[in-house]
Write a protein that holds these residues in place. Structure first.
Motif, PDB file in Angstrom:
ATOM      1  N   ARG A   1     -63.204  39.663  10.851  1.00 39.33           N
ATOM      2  CA  ARG A   1     -63.289  38.326  11.443  1.00 39.33           C
ATOM      3  C   ARG A   1     -62.912  38.407  12.919  1.00 39.33           C
ATOM      4  NH1 ARG A   1     -63.824  33.856   8.387  1.00 39.33           N
ATOM      5  NH2 ARG A   1     -63.749  34.100   6.121  1.00 39.33           N
ATOM      6  N   PRO A   2     -63.434  37.505  13.734  1.00 34.39           N
ATOM      7  CA  PRO A   2     -63.106  37.544  15.161  1.00 34.39           C
ATOM      8  C   PRO A   2     -61.600  37.441  15.415  1.00 34.39           C
ATOM      9  CG  PRO A   2     -64.987  36.110  14.777  1.00 34.39           C
ATOM     10  CD  PRO A   2     -64.442  36.472  13.417  1.00 34.39           C
ATOM     11  N   ASP A   3     -61.103  38.297  16.286  1.00 34.45           N
ATOM     12  CA  ASP A   3     -59.720  38.237  16.750  1.00 34.45           C
ATOM     13  C   ASP A   3     -59.720  37.261  17.929  1.00 34.45           C
ATOM     14  OD1 ASP A   3     -57.213  38.586  17.846  1.00 34.45           O
ATOM     15  OD2 ASP A   3     -57.200  40.768  17.595  1.00 34.45           O
ATOM     16  N   VAL A   4     -59.635  35.971  17.618  1.00 33.24           N
ATOM     17  CA  VAL A   4     -59.782  34.933  18.645  1.00 33.24           C
ATOM     18  C   VAL A   4     -58.731  35.045  19.754  1.00 33.24           C
ATOM     19  CG1 VAL A   4     -59.932  32.447  19.088  1.00 33.24           C
ATOM     20  CG2 VAL A   4     -60.960  33.414  17.014  1.00 33.24           C
ATOM     21  N   PRO A   5     -57.449  35.338  19.440  1.00 34.81           N
ATOM     22  CA  PRO A   5     -56.483  35.523  20.535  1.00 34.81           C
ATOM     23  C   PRO A   5     -56.907  36.623  21.511  1.00 34.81           C
ATOM     24  CG  PRO A   5     -55.328  35.264  18.452  1.00 34.81           C
ATOM     25  CD  PRO A   5     -56.782  35.411  18.112  1.00 34.81           C
ATOM     26  N   LYS A   6     -57.485  37.681  20.983  1.00 37.43           N
ATOM     27  CA  LYS A   6     -57.924  38.787  21.831  1.00 37.43           C
ATOM     28  C   LYS A   6     -59.104  38.367  22.708  1.00 37.43           C
ATOM     29  CE  LYS A   6     -58.939  43.743  21.411  1.00 37.43           C
ATOM     30  NZ  LYS A   6     -59.148  44.848  20.430  1.00 37.43           N
ATOM     31  N   VAL A   7     -60.064  37.659  22.102  1.00 28.46           N
ATOM     32  CA  VAL A   7     -61.212  37.164  22.870  1.00 28.46           C
ATOM     33  C   VAL A   7     -60.742  36.188  23.946  1.00 28.46           C
ATOM     34  CG1 VAL A   7     -63.370  35.856  22.766  1.00 28.46           C
ATOM     35  CG2 VAL A   7     -62.814  37.494  20.950  1.00 28.46           C
ATOM     36  N   ARG A   8     -59.849  35.320  23.563  1.00 28.87           N
ATOM     37  CA  ARG A   8     -59.319  34.334  24.505  1.00 28.87           C
ATOM     38  C   ARG A   8     -58.653  35.016  25.702  1.00 28.87           C
ATOM     39  NH1 ARG A   8     -55.100  31.229  26.088  1.00 28.87           N
ATOM     40  NH2 ARG A   8     -55.479  28.978  26.252  1.00 28.87           N
ATOM     41  N   ALA A   9     -57.952  36.098  25.452  1.00 24.87           N
ATOM     42  CA  ALA A   9     -57.206  36.790  26.505  1.00 24.87           C
ATOM     43  C   ALA A   9     -58.120  37.360  27.587  1.00 24.87           C
ATOM     44  CB  ALA A   9     -56.361  37.909  25.899  1.00 24.87           C
ATOM     45  N   PHE A  10     -59.307  37.870  27.203  1.00 20.82           N
ATOM     46  CA  PHE A  10     -60.173  38.437  28.246  1.00 20.82           C
ATOM     47  C   PHE A  10     -61.202  37.441  28.774  1.00 20.82           C
ATOM     48  CE2 PHE A  10     -62.538  40.017  24.371  1.00 20.82           C
ATOM     49  CZ  PHE A  10     -63.790  39.476  24.637  1.00 20.82           C
ATOM     50  N   VAL A  11     -61.313  36.282  28.129  1.00 16.85           N
ATOM     51  CA  VAL A  11     -62.312  35.297  28.558  1.00 16.85           C
ATOM     52  C   VAL A  11     -61.731  34.218  29.473  1.00 16.85           C
ATOM     53  CG1 VAL A  11     -63.673  33.332  27.707  1.00 16.85           C
ATOM     54  CG2 VAL A  11     -63.974  35.596  26.700  1.00 16.85           C
ATOM     55  N   ILE A  12     -60.582  33.685  29.134  1.00 18.94           N
ATOM     56  CA  ILE A  12     -60.027  32.547  29.872  1.00 18.94           C
ATOM     57  C   ILE A  12     -59.862  32.825  31.372  1.00 18.94           C
ATOM     58  CG2 ILE A  12     -58.071  30.975  30.130  1.00 18.94           C
ATOM     59  CD1 ILE A  12     -59.883  30.380  27.729  1.00 18.94           C
ATOM     60  N   PRO A  13     -59.282  33.972  31.783  1.00 14.70           N
ATOM     61  CA  PRO A  13     -59.172  34.223  33.225  1.00 14.70           C
ATOM     62  C   PRO A  13     -60.524  34.220  33.931  1.00 14.70           C
ATOM     63  CG  PRO A  13     -57.786  35.741  31.986  1.00 14.70           C
ATOM     64  CD  PRO A  13     -58.660  35.051  30.988  1.00 14.70           C
ATOM     65  N   LEU A  14     -61.563  34.716  33.252  1.00 13.92           N
ATOM     66  CA  LEU A  14     -62.901  34.748  33.836  1.00 13.92           C
ATOM     67  C   LEU A  14     -63.460  33.329  33.976  1.00 13.92           C
ATOM     68  CD1 LEU A  14     -65.058  36.838  34.774  1.00 13.92           C
ATOM     69  CD2 LEU A  14     -66.082  36.593  32.496  1.00 13.92           C
ATOM     70  N   LEU A  15     -63.254  32.503  32.973  1.00 14.00           N
ATOM     71  CA  LEU A  15     -63.709  31.112  33.040  1.00 14.00           C
ATOM     72  C   LEU A  15     -63.075  30.394  34.226  1.00 14.00           C
ATOM     73  CD1 LEU A  15     -63.489  30.001  29.275  1.00 14.00           C
ATOM     74  CD2 LEU A  15     -65.445  30.984  30.486  1.00 14.00           C
ATOM     75  N   GLU A  16     -61.792  30.599  34.406  1.00 17.28           N
ATOM     76  CA  GLU A  16     -61.074  29.932  35.487  1.00 17.28           C
ATOM     77  C   GLU A  16     -61.600  30.359  36.855  1.00 17.28           C
ATOM     78  OE1 GLU A  16     -56.705  29.055  33.562  1.00 17.28           O
ATOM     79  OE2 GLU A  16     -57.097  31.080  34.301  1.00 17.28           O
ATOM     80  N   LYS A  17     -61.953  31.628  36.991  1.00 14.78           N
ATOM     81  CA  LYS A  17     -62.475  32.114  38.278  1.00 14.78           C
ATOM     82  C   LYS A  17     -63.858  31.528  38.572  1.00 14.78           C
ATOM     83  CE  LYS A  17     -59.954  36.465  38.844  1.00 14.78           C
ATOM     84  NZ  LYS A  17     -58.986  36.327  37.751  1.00 14.78           N
ATOM     85  N   PHE A  18     -64.733  31.493  37.565  1.00 15.19           N
ATOM     86  CA  PHE A  18     -66.071  30.963  37.790  1.00 15.19           C
ATOM     87  C   PHE A  18     -66.052  29.459  38.062  1.00 15.19           C
ATOM     88  CE2 PHE A  18     -67.982  34.934  36.325  1.00 15.19           C
ATOM     89  CZ  PHE A  18     -69.151  34.965  37.049  1.00 15.19           C
ATOM     90  N   ILE A  19     -65.120  28.742  37.458  1.00 17.23           N
ATOM     91  CA  ILE A  19     -65.009  27.308  37.730  1.00 17.23           C
ATOM     92  C   ILE A  19     -64.700  27.076  39.211  1.00 17.23           C
ATOM     93  CG2 ILE A  19     -63.544  25.269  37.335  1.00 17.23           C
ATOM     94  CD1 ILE A  19     -63.361  26.169  34.390  1.00 17.23           C
ATOM     95  N   LYS A  20     -63.888  27.970  39.783  1.00 18.07           N
ATOM     96  CA  LYS A  20     -63.542  27.848  41.203  1.00 18.07           C
ATOM     97  C   LYS A  20     -64.664  28.359  42.106  1.00 18.07           C
ATOM     98  CE  LYS A  20     -58.555  28.362  40.406  1.00 18.07           C
ATOM     99  NZ  LYS A  20     -57.367  29.233  40.604  1.00 18.07           N
TER     100      LYS A  20
END
Length: 365
Positions: free
Chosen positions: A110-129
């Motif tokens: 099953r997806p390790d959502v905490p792990k996915v979240r850890a490498f995705v969230i910083p990228l989302l924040e950068k692209f929003i800016k």
């Protein structure tokens, strides 16, 4: 004395006397930087032709304890504030991480959502800016690894669209994470179908359509995604006119979060090169979503996407789909994606509203 020098005239120790922009919003090198050979290599890599410098070499008689080792080219590039180079590097790292996780899902995990979240969230924040980078997502992708690029890009676009619509940061990041996980169910589809280099048969397409149900089942137990985000994953292929799947939902039965994921999904899919299909211009795709797909998507979401990636201005140099390069001379208020362009090749001005077979391909720096 301050003078302008070509890159070939530069030497280590000269002081830079102006910020340098290498087709980037932020400087790739700051004023008063003492140039090293590695700095000069970076300037060459970014196509800089000449720079303003102070015509003297810094004396090297300071104590060894105060000297710092010159940075190599990679270190210099990594210190450029949110440059395209750095953002693309972090994007590619996220795609690589997603690909690795996808292999685990294929093996039955099953997806390790905490792990996915850890490498995705910083990228989302950068692209929003860095919203101007969104129009380049289709250039970051490659057809051989499309499924991994697509998932990361949909998350980025979904977060950016919801931010543009004024949603709170928590909702924006939640929706971005949902976008990245929306196609995790593809891991349950036969690789022979996913990697096929021709259009799918009806039976194969029906198999692919099961992925939304698989995705929801795979992430249904995670507490890191709200229920409305899980619903958005289930519904991200539904359409307001009832032509979508898996349930053929219509209008108000489809959540706004689902609609944001839907627009992000179709925009990236249509602007990306696939093994069996060429990519379309981002500007052409927005037109297609607004016109040819009218009635399928929430117009507020489409307009938000337009403001994000279709914000053209007079004087901008653009490349057209017929290969011509020109300058935007006038923008129609009611049809901003089809401005009047003065071609560089012959000086002729063409109005794209009257030439429907031609569209803007990309902005040229």
């Amino acid at each position: 004395m301050e003078v302008y020098k070509t890159i070939s005239e530069l030497r280590a120790g000269i002081l830079l006397k102006e910020d340098i922009y290498g087709k980037t919003k932020y400087p790739i090198m700051r004023k008063d930087t003492e140039l090293s050979l590695e700095h000069i290599e970076v300037l060459q890599a970014f196509g800089v032709k000449r720079v303003k410098v102070e015509e003297r070499v810094i004396q090297k008689d300071m104590p060894d304890s105060e000297k710092t080792a010159p940075m190599n080219a990679d270190e210099v590039l990594e210190n450029i504030p949110v440059s395209m180079y750095q953002l693309r590097k972090e994007y590619n790292e996220a795609v690589g991480s997603y690909k690795k996780e996808f292999s685990y899902w294929r093996a039955g995990q099953r997806p390790d959502v905490p792990k996915v979240r850890a490498f995705v969230i910083p990228l989302l924040e950068k692209f929003i800016k860095q919203k101007k980078m969104l129009v380049m997502l289709n250039d970051f992708s490659n057809p051989e690894e499309y499924i991994y690029h697509h998932s990361v890009a949909v998350g980025i676009l979904a977060a950016a669209i919801s931010n543009q619509l004024g949603y709170e940061k928590g909702d924006t990041l939640q929706l971005g994470l949902a976008g990245v996980l929306a196609d995790c169910g593809m891991a349950k589809i036969s690789p022979a179908i996913l990697e096929k280099t021709a259009f799918l048969t009806k039976e194969e397409y029906n198999e692919v359509k099961k992925h939304t149900l698989f995705s929801v089942k795979m992430i249904q137990d995670t507490p890191l995604l709200r229920q409305d985000m899980k619903l958005a994953i289930l519904q991200h292929h539904e359409r307001l006119d009832g032509s979508g799947y898996p349930r053929g939902e219509k209008m108000s039965t489809i959540s706004i979060y689902s609609q944001i994921l839907a627009v992000a999904d179709v925009f990236h899919a249509m602007t990306s090169e696939r093994l069996y299909r060429v990519k379309h211009s981002p500007y052409k795709v927005i037109e297609m979503i607004k016109e040819e797909e009218f009635g399928k998507f929430d117009i507020k979401v489409v307009e938000a996407l337009l403001r994000l990636v279709g914000n053209l201005s007079i004087g901008t140099r653009v490349k057209l789909t017929d290969g011509e390069i020109g300058e935007i001379m006038f923008i129609h208020r009611d049809n901003p994606l089809r401005p009047m362009i003065k071609k560089e090749s012959d000086g002729v001005i063409i109005d794209l509203t009257a030439h429907r077979g031609i569209a803007i391909s990309k902005i040229v720096e």
